[in-house]
Scaffold this motif. Sequence first.
Motif, mmCIF file in Angstrom:
data_model
loop_
_atom_site.group_PDB
_atom_site.id
_atom_site.type_symbol
_atom_site.label_atom_id
_atom_site.label_comp_id
_atom_site.label_asym_id
_atom_site.label_seq_id
_atom_site.Cartn_x
_atom_site.Cartn_y
_atom_site.Cartn_z
ATOM 1 N N UNK A 18 -0.978 0.418 -9.347
ATOM 2 C CA UNK A 18 -2.169 -0.436 -9.313
ATOM 3 C C UNK A 18 -1.777 -1.891 -9.094
ATOM 4 N N UNK A 19 -0.694 -2.314 -9.695
ATOM 5 C CA UNK A 19 -0.225 -3.686 -9.471
ATOM 6 C C UNK A 19 0.127 -3.919 -8.005
ATOM 7 N N UNK A 22 0.845 -1.195 0.000
ATOM 8 C CA UNK A 22 0.000 0.000 0.000
ATOM 9 C C UNK A 22 0.883 1.249 0.000
ATOM 10 N N UNK A 23 1.958 1.222 0.761
ATOM 11 C CA UNK A 23 2.907 2.342 0.766
ATOM 12 C C UNK A 23 3.515 2.548 -0.622
ATOM 13 N N UNK A 24 3.861 1.448 -1.277
ATOM 14 C CA UNK A 24 4.407 1.551 -2.634
ATOM 15 C C UNK A 24 3.376 2.144 -3.593
ATOM 16 N N UNK A 25 2.112 1.780 -3.415
ATOM 17 C CA UNK A 25 1.064 2.403 -4.225
ATOM 18 C C UNK A 25 1.086 3.910 -4.013
ATOM 19 N N UNK A 26 1.082 4.327 -2.751
ATOM 20 C CA UNK A 26 1.046 5.756 -2.428
ATOM 21 C C UNK A 26 2.228 6.500 -3.049
ATOM 22 N N UNK A 44 -7.040 0.945 -5.184
ATOM 23 C CA UNK A 44 -7.422 0.569 -6.549
ATOM 24 C C UNK A 44 -8.432 1.555 -7.125
ATOM 25 N N UNK A 45 -9.324 2.059 -6.288
ATOM 26 C CA UNK A 45 -10.275 3.066 -6.742
ATOM 27 C C UNK A 45 -9.586 4.354 -7.130
ATOM 28 N N UNK A 88 1.135 8.661 -8.773
ATOM 29 C CA UNK A 88 1.134 9.737 -9.758
ATOM 30 C C UNK A 88 2.200 9.553 -10.840
ATOM 31 N N UNK A 89 3.360 9.038 -10.464
ATOM 32 C CA UNK A 89 4.448 8.880 -11.418
ATOM 33 C C UNK A 89 4.276 7.659 -12.317
ATOM 34 N N UNK A 90 3.745 6.584 -11.748
ATOM 35 C CA UNK A 90 3.624 5.334 -12.495
ATOM 36 C C UNK A 90 2.355 4.605 -12.036
#
Length: 87
Positions: free
Chosen positions: A23-24, A8-12, A49-50, A16-18
Amino acid sequence: TAKAAALIQLFELNRYQNTPQAILYAQEALQIAQARKINKYEARAYLALGVGANLQGDCEKARSLIQKSLNLYQILKNEIGIIDAQN
């Protein structure tokens, strides 16, 4: 678990950049949360994901995923999660 939280931290960090990669990360966090039945991470992953779907312009998908997150946060009575999902 720590891995779901890290994803989840990696998502955050990457949303914006990737966005596709972010999402993965969120999808993997969701899989872990569902497999281990950890509702708070499942709710957070759905919210991520939303957000990702919204960033990609898929508003209908975003709305559906965020609603799943909101439903879980309401079951958990997680007020901060509820506020996050409503914003």
